[in-house]
Design an enzyme around this catalytic site. Structure first.
Site, PDB file in Angstrom:
ATOM      1  N   LYS A  26       0.831  -1.207   0.000  1.00 45.50           N
ATOM      2  CA  LYS A  26       0.000   0.000   0.000  1.00 45.50           C
ATOM      3  C   LYS A  26       0.863   1.254   0.000  1.00 45.50           C
ATOM      4  O   LYS A  26       0.689   2.158  -0.826  1.00 45.50           O
ATOM      5  CB  LYS A  26      -0.938  -0.008   1.202  1.00 45.50           C
ATOM      6  CG  LYS A  26      -1.972   1.119   1.196  1.00 45.50           C
ATOM      7  CD  LYS A  26      -2.759   1.154   2.491  1.00 45.50           C
ATOM      8  CE  LYS A  26      -3.561  -0.101   2.703  1.00 45.50           C
ATOM      9  NZ  LYS A  26      -4.687  -0.226   1.758  1.00 45.50           N
ATOM     10  N   ARG A  96      -3.983   2.608   8.165  1.00 42.85           N
ATOM     11  CA  ARG A  96      -4.197   1.319   7.498  1.00 42.85           C
ATOM     12  C   ARG A  96      -2.928   0.469   7.522  1.00 42.85           C
ATOM     13  O   ARG A  96      -1.820   0.994   7.547  1.00 42.85           O
ATOM     14  CB  ARG A  96      -4.602   1.541   6.026  1.00 42.85           C
ATOM     15  CG  ARG A  96      -5.850   2.378   5.817  1.00 42.85           C
ATOM     16  CD  ARG A  96      -6.043   2.648   4.327  1.00 42.85           C
ATOM     17  NE  ARG A  96      -7.073   3.622   4.043  1.00 42.85           N
ATOM     18  CZ  ARG A  96      -8.317   3.319   3.683  1.00 42.85           C
ATOM     19  NH1 ARG A  96      -8.677   2.062   3.575  1.00 42.85           N
ATOM     20  NH2 ARG A  96      -9.196   4.266   3.427  1.00 42.85           N
ATOM     21  N   GLY A 105      -8.277  -7.467   4.005  1.00 44.72           N
ATOM     22  CA  GLY A 105      -9.182  -7.638   5.138  1.00 44.72           C
ATOM     23  C   GLY A 105      -8.614  -8.379   6.313  1.00 44.72           C
ATOM     24  O   GLY A 105      -9.301  -8.568   7.313  1.00 44.72           O
ATOM     25  N   MET A 107      -5.959  -7.543   8.262  1.00 46.26           N
ATOM     26  CA  MET A 107      -5.468  -6.711   9.359  1.00 46.26           C
ATOM     27  C   MET A 107      -6.392  -5.516   9.536  1.00 46.26           C
ATOM     28  O   MET A 107      -7.374  -5.353   8.823  1.00 46.26           O
ATOM     29  CB  MET A 107      -4.025  -6.296   9.089  1.00 46.26           C
ATOM     30  CG  MET A 107      -3.049  -7.470   9.188  1.00 46.26           C
ATOM     31  SD  MET A 107      -1.359  -7.014   8.797  1.00 46.26           S
ATOM     32  CE  MET A 107      -1.461  -6.776   7.025  1.00 46.26           C
ATOM     33  N   ARG A 352      -3.058  -1.793  -6.566  1.00 49.86           N
ATOM     34  CA  ARG A 352      -2.231  -2.984  -6.359  1.00 49.86           C
ATOM     35  C   ARG A 352      -2.567  -3.963  -7.470  1.00 49.86           C
ATOM     36  O   ARG A 352      -3.607  -3.849  -8.122  1.00 49.86           O
ATOM     37  CB  ARG A 352      -2.501  -3.619  -4.996  1.00 49.86           C
ATOM     38  CG  ARG A 352      -3.941  -4.043  -4.787  1.00 49.86           C
ATOM     39  CD  ARG A 352      -4.211  -4.463  -3.347  1.00 49.86           C
ATOM     40  NE  ARG A 352      -5.627  -4.731  -3.114  1.00 49.86           N
ATOM     41  CZ  ARG A 352      -6.174  -4.886  -1.920  1.00 49.86           C
ATOM     42  NH1 ARG A 352      -5.428  -4.796  -0.840  1.00 49.86           N
ATOM     43  NH2 ARG A 352      -7.465  -5.126  -1.780  1.00 49.86           N
ATOM     44  N   HIS A 468     -15.896  -8.943   0.867  1.00 54.05           N
ATOM     45  CA  HIS A 468     -14.867  -9.804   1.458  1.00 54.05           C
ATOM     46  C   HIS A 468     -14.990 -11.232   0.941  1.00 54.05           C
ATOM     47  O   HIS A 468     -13.993 -11.855   0.537  1.00 54.05           O
ATOM     48  CB  HIS A 468     -14.994  -9.779   2.986  1.00 54.05           C
ATOM     49  CG  HIS A 468     -14.051 -10.708   3.677  1.00 54.05           C
ATOM     50  ND1 HIS A 468     -14.404 -12.000   4.007  1.00 54.05           N
ATOM     51  CD2 HIS A 468     -12.770 -10.555   4.065  1.00 54.05           C
ATOM     52  CE1 HIS A 468     -13.372 -12.592   4.595  1.00 54.05           C
ATOM     53  NE2 HIS A 468     -12.367 -11.738   4.655  1.00 54.05           N
ATOM     54  N   SER A 777      15.327 -43.221 -10.831  1.00 53.68           N
ATOM     55  CA  SER A 777      14.154 -42.423 -10.508  1.00 53.68           C
ATOM     56  C   SER A 777      14.129 -42.276  -8.993  1.00 53.68           C
ATOM     57  O   SER A 777      14.070 -43.286  -8.279  1.00 53.68           O
ATOM     58  CB  SER A 777      12.869 -43.093 -10.999  1.00 53.68           C
ATOM     59  OG  SER A 777      11.743 -42.286 -10.680  1.00 53.68           O
ATOM     60  N   CYS A 844       9.754 -39.441  -8.920  1.00 53.27           N
ATOM     61  CA  CYS A 844       8.382 -39.921  -9.055  1.00 53.27           C
ATOM     62  C   CYS A 844       7.607 -39.850  -7.748  1.00 53.27           C
ATOM     63  O   CYS A 844       6.559 -40.468  -7.621  1.00 53.27           O
ATOM     64  CB  CYS A 844       8.371 -41.348  -9.598  1.00 53.27           C
ATOM     65  SG  CYS A 844       9.290 -42.523  -8.583  1.00 53.27           S
ATOM     66  N   TYR A 864      13.568 -35.500 -15.886  1.00 54.98           N
ATOM     67  CA  TYR A 864      12.103 -35.367 -15.914  1.00 54.98           C
ATOM     68  C   TYR A 864      11.553 -35.436 -14.500  1.00 54.98           C
ATOM     69  O   TYR A 864      12.237 -35.853 -13.558  1.00 54.98           O
ATOM     70  CB  TYR A 864      11.472 -36.462 -16.786  1.00 54.98           C
ATOM     71  CG  TYR A 864      11.573 -37.855 -16.216  1.00 54.98           C
ATOM     72  CD1 TYR A 864      10.619 -38.335 -15.320  1.00 54.98           C
ATOM     73  CD2 TYR A 864      12.626 -38.684 -16.558  1.00 54.98           C
ATOM     74  CE1 TYR A 864      10.714 -39.610 -14.779  1.00 54.98           C
ATOM     75  CE2 TYR A 864      12.734 -39.968 -16.028  1.00 54.98           C
ATOM     76  CZ  TYR A 864      11.778 -40.422 -15.131  1.00 54.98           C
ATOM     77  OH  TYR A 864      11.881 -41.677 -14.594  1.00 54.98           O
TER      78      TYR A 864
END
Length: 912
Positions: A26, A96, A105, A107, A352, A468, A777, A844, A864
């Site tokens: 902010k 704020r 919302g 804080m 923002r 909200h 693997s 994996c 991979y």
């Protein structure tokens, strides 16, 4: 000497957007807008470093802070022509929070600070509007008392509702100035009754109380929960921004609103938002009044009879459109903005990067790349890989019957069904019990975040598209319907009523966050089609990623799903999962109960057709792509019944004495089966098992080749290797079977034999094992267990405490432990490649679908990754981002060549 406070206003600022870590999002963006010459009310930001100091020094402040704040107040007073606490021309401010990552919302905020019994009279006189002044004062008392003094909000609401009822009024806007004066006296009396002290009248005392409350809110329950859900470090802290108040509640030429430069649900390039005439900011997001549309097009689409901002305030609207376009171009991203209009003058209160659904993020990234605002690589980096889960959730089948009981606003897309619950705590309890729920609220508040996270979807009866509930649900990827005003919720009775029908807690409903519909009962769902912007982003990602992406699959359905999601083969086929069908498990048990090799081979001969058919199907689906098949891994006792009742039932079905089953189960019982008679140990003790599986693999490959004309490529994986000698014994059986099948069928199938690395010793002996193993693997699930000495099945009892106390940064079964298990992987890679430079290296475990782990695997150079089919798109995108991250890091480390300009080098460092 540290600087604790940074000012902004009047076309200049001491900060800038690049100072987000210090000023919070902010504060940094307010400074940036001021530097751009946009209309920003002047103010100052107390840095995040003060927050760190605050918590490190027993909730106290640096010695120099008070003087810097006083100087900043004087600076703001000079710019506004008002004085803080002045009885003639008072300066009022908002206080704020502002962390570097947006936490909407979570804080606390205080508005209208500086009002007291004296300054309210000056405000009334200066504004020429006593009603506005007293309304602002009662708002301040209510908000400050709740946030700073701990006097709960509902106590004031009860006083207000009783007063309105006594006068026969419904809306706050119907109260006159003298009514608000009555409320102010009643509110102050309630404060003194609850806390034993009067409401503070000194503006400086008010200010420091609010600053402390905002810093304190960094550690409130909802903020802690939000940080945990969004991986925001506690150490970041929050800044506090103090800003001169501007008022949207000064009559019909004043307003307040929230807007996005693009639609946050769909990503469409259209101004999207809501506003209220004669209101303050909290009125828009709190859902107390139904907001109005900003654009006329949106008003018409919504069918609203309330004027749009475009029609009600045309000159302000035109200026606002100009600013929104400027901000989006400047930040090169969709912006979420808050604004106030005070008597026809537009003021920008915040901008923002806007939170958006994954669908919207895809479209915004693709559109901005096509518009030339960003490059394709940056478009790839704009999408959170984990958020792709949103696109994979079911949608309501268009052909399904819908018993629509109500319609609200389509606040967050997707569909969900579940049992009704009316509180966040209930939602969380049901989730823990394995029940799916829809959280139904009149309106949500930040305290509900844990329940919103636990629920399948959220339904509110109040609130708009920027309420909200809407904002948080979109960020979580949860379906949400807001503002369903025809529904009446009774918390005491745990019911919701609509159109004469009453739904109780536990009744099932379905919500469609894409249409706003609330539907009775369960409705058929369908998987979304993955095309359009999703396909474009995936195509761009596939072009830049280095690692291959495979899927863990052993069923036809999983394999087809994996291919649909873009898997480039199978990285793990767990053959034991093929044994649990009713007609197969009996044969497996016959094999286990056999008294000798001949009996085992007879049972295995019955299993061979099943295995061959299964493998043939996988080879056909993968059509020449590699298929890594792990030989039987779990201990044999897992296939036997364990309770007396199950043993009796199975024995009867098999026609064998129950005592024989009991005896064999007892013989195979192990105190620690995870480290017991499993994996290659089975293949060495009972080579006929591996021989049968190898034959099934090669015969299935021959069968698939005849059907498709494409040669399959099996990769046969031997699990739980500790030594090269083990591997060589099993590999010899596999190679012999390959020769046998080739001789019988006159078809030679190309194949490789490798091992699954799950033991620390195998990592250390990788150079020796690689002499004959053609691929590794890494089974990081088991490697984490053996490396950390933690049982995955039992770790839940203490891992939470370890994470909370900072012993482990995250669950090591979700994100790989880079310092421990990761180093074992690196050792295995280094030593394996030393012996066999071209060895194929994969992973994996579940970590193959975790973006943070994938970044590590890119860094250490795996060939991979393999993950569950539904995580394949996540892995593809995460692998691309990891490759781009490594590319940027490499370029940043390399020295400048003659052909590189200094500006070009700086551009590399500046990339997001």
């Amino acid at each position: 000497m540290a600087k604790w406070v940074y000012t902004f206003g009047d076309g200049k600022a001491e900060g800038a957007s690049r100072m987000r870590d210090l000023l919070g999002g902010k504060g940094a963006n307010l400074a940036e807008m001021a530097n751009l010459g946009l209309p920003v009310p002047p103010g100052f930001t107390i840095t995040t470093e003060v927050c760190s100091f605050f918590y490190e020094h027993g909730n106290s402040y640096p010695a120099e802070l008070a003087a810097e704040v006083e100087a900043a107040l004087l600076h703001v007073a000079k710019l506004t022509g008002r004085g803080f606490g002045d009885q003639q021309k008072p300066l009022l401010v908002s206080v704020r929070s502002g962390a570097r990552a947006s936490m909407p919302g979570m804080m606390d905020t205080v508005l209208n600070l500086g009002l007291n019994d004296g300054t309210v009279e000056a405000l009334a006189a200066n504004a020429g509007d006593p009603r506005f002044a007293y309304d602002s004062y009662r708002r301040f008392i209510q908000m400050y008392s709740d946030v700073v003094l701990g006097v709960e909000h509902h106590l004031f609401e009860e006083i207000l509702e009783q007063f309105k009822e006594s006068k026969g009024l419904l809306l706050d806007t119907e109260l006159m100035a003298e009514d608000w004066q009555v409320m102010i006296r009643a509110f102050k009396a309630k404060v003194e009754q609850v806390r034993g002290a009067p409401f503070p009248q000194d503006p400086h005392e008010q200010l420091w109380g609010a600053v402390g409350a905002v810093f304190g809110s960094w550690m409130n329950t909802r903020a802690i929960t939000y940080r945990r859900l969004n991986a925001i470090p506690e150490s970041w802290g929050t800044a506090v921004t103090v800003q001169a108040m501007v008022f949207g509640n000064m009559g019909e030429t004043s307003a307040t609103g929230v807007a996005f430069t693009r639609n946050p649900s769909t990503g469409a390039k259209e101004l999207y938002g809501e506003f209220l005439i004669n209101a303050q900011g909290e009125d828009v997001v709190a859902g107390i009044r139904t907001p109005q549309n900003i654009t006329e097009a949106a008003r018409l689409e919504a069918g609203s009879d309330k004027p749009s901002m475009e029609k009600a305030l045309p000159e302000v609207f035109a200026e606002f459109v100009r600013i929104t376009e400027l901000l989006e171009k400047h930040y090169r991203d969709m912006q979420d903005m808050e604004f106030t209009v005070e008597r026809g003058k537009l003021w920008m209160l915040q901008t923002r990067s806007g939170k958006r659904t994954t669908k919207a993020a895809m479209r915004v990234a693709v559109d901005m790349a096509n518009e030339g605002l960003i490059g394709r690589e940056e478009a790839i980096m704009r999408i959170d890989p984990a958020s792709l889960d949103q696109l994979l959730h079911p949608m309501i089948d268009p052909a399904a019957e819908r018993k629509i009981v109500a319609t609200g606003l389509p606040a967050s897309p997707g569909a969900a069904c579940g049992e009704i619950v009316f509180s966040a705590d209930e939602a969380e309890q049901c989730q823990h019990a394995g029940r799916k729920v829809i959280l139904v609220r009149v309106e949500t508040s930040p305290e509900d975040i844990h329940g919103m996270h636990a629920a399948q979807g959220i339904l509110t009866t109040r609130g708009g598209m920027t309420s909200h509930a809407a904002v948080v649900a979109r960020g979580m990827g949860k379906p949400c319907v807001s503002g369903a005003g025809s529904i009446r919720v009774d918390y005491e009775k745990s019911t919701m009523s609509v159109a004469g029908k009453v739904f109780k807690a536990g009744d099932v409903i379905t919500i469609d966050g894409s249409s706003g519909q609330v539907i009775e009962g369960t409705v058929a769902m369908m998987q979304p089609e993955l095309f359009g912007d999703f396909a474009i982003i995936m195509e761009w990602a596939d072009k830049v990623r280095r690692m291959g992406v495979r899927a863990n699959a052993e069923t036809e359905a999983d394999a087809r799903m994996a291919r649909k999601f873009g898997a480039e083969g199978i990285g793990l086929c767990r053959t034991e999962h093929m044994f649990f069908d009713a007609d197969r498990i009996i044969v497996v048990r016959e094999m286990i109960l056999a008294d000798d090799e001949a009996g085992r081979r007879a049972a295995l001969a019955k299993l061979l057709p099943f295995q061959r058919s299964d493998f043939a199907v996988l080879f056909e689906i993968m059509a020449g792509l590699p298929v890594t098949i792990r030989l039987l891994d779990p201990p044999l006792h897992e296939f036997l019944p364990h309770t007396d009742a199950d043993i009796a039932e199975v024995a009867a079905a098999m026609g064998v004495p129950a005592e024989k089953l009991e005896r064999r189960a007892a013989e195979l019982h192990e105190f620690n089966p995870m480290l017991g008679f499993r994996g290659c140990r089975l293949a060495i003790a009972f080579p006929e098992i591996a021989q049968m599986q190898a034959r099934a693999i090669f015969e299935g490959a021959v069968e698939a080749k005849k059907k498709t004309g494409v040669a399959p490529y099996p990769e046969i994986m031997v699990p739980l290797i500790v030594t090269k000698a083990e591997f060589d014994l099993v590999k010899a059986d596999i190679d012999a079977m390959a020769v046998a099948v080739a001789t019988e069928t006159r078809e030679t199938i190309p194949y490789t034999v490798g091992t699954m690395i799950v033991l620390p010793r195998a990592c250390l002996q990788a150079d020796k094992i690689a002499e004959t193993a053609e691929f590794f693997s890494f089974g990081t699930n088991d490697l984490t267990q053996t490396g950390l000495g933690i049982s995955r099945d039992d770790a839940g009892s203490f891992l939470g405490a370890y994470e909370a106390r900072g012993i482990l940064p995250e669950d090591p079964f979700v994100t790989i432990d880079q310092e421990g298990v990761g180093e074992l992987v690196e050792i295995g890679i280094e030593r394996g490649r030393k012996t066999r430079p071209d060895i194929k290296l994969g992973i994996c475990g579940e970590h193959g679908g975790d973006p943070a782990s994938i970044a590590f695997f890119e860094k250490v150079g795996l060939t991979y990754i393999s993950c569950s089919p539904f995580r394949v798109p996540i892995a593809r995108l995460a692998a691309a981002q990891a490759a781009l991250g490594q590319k940027a890091a490499s370029q940043a480390r390399s020295p400048l060549s003659d052909s590189q300009s200094f500006a070009g080098f700086c551009s590399i460092l500046a990339r997001p």
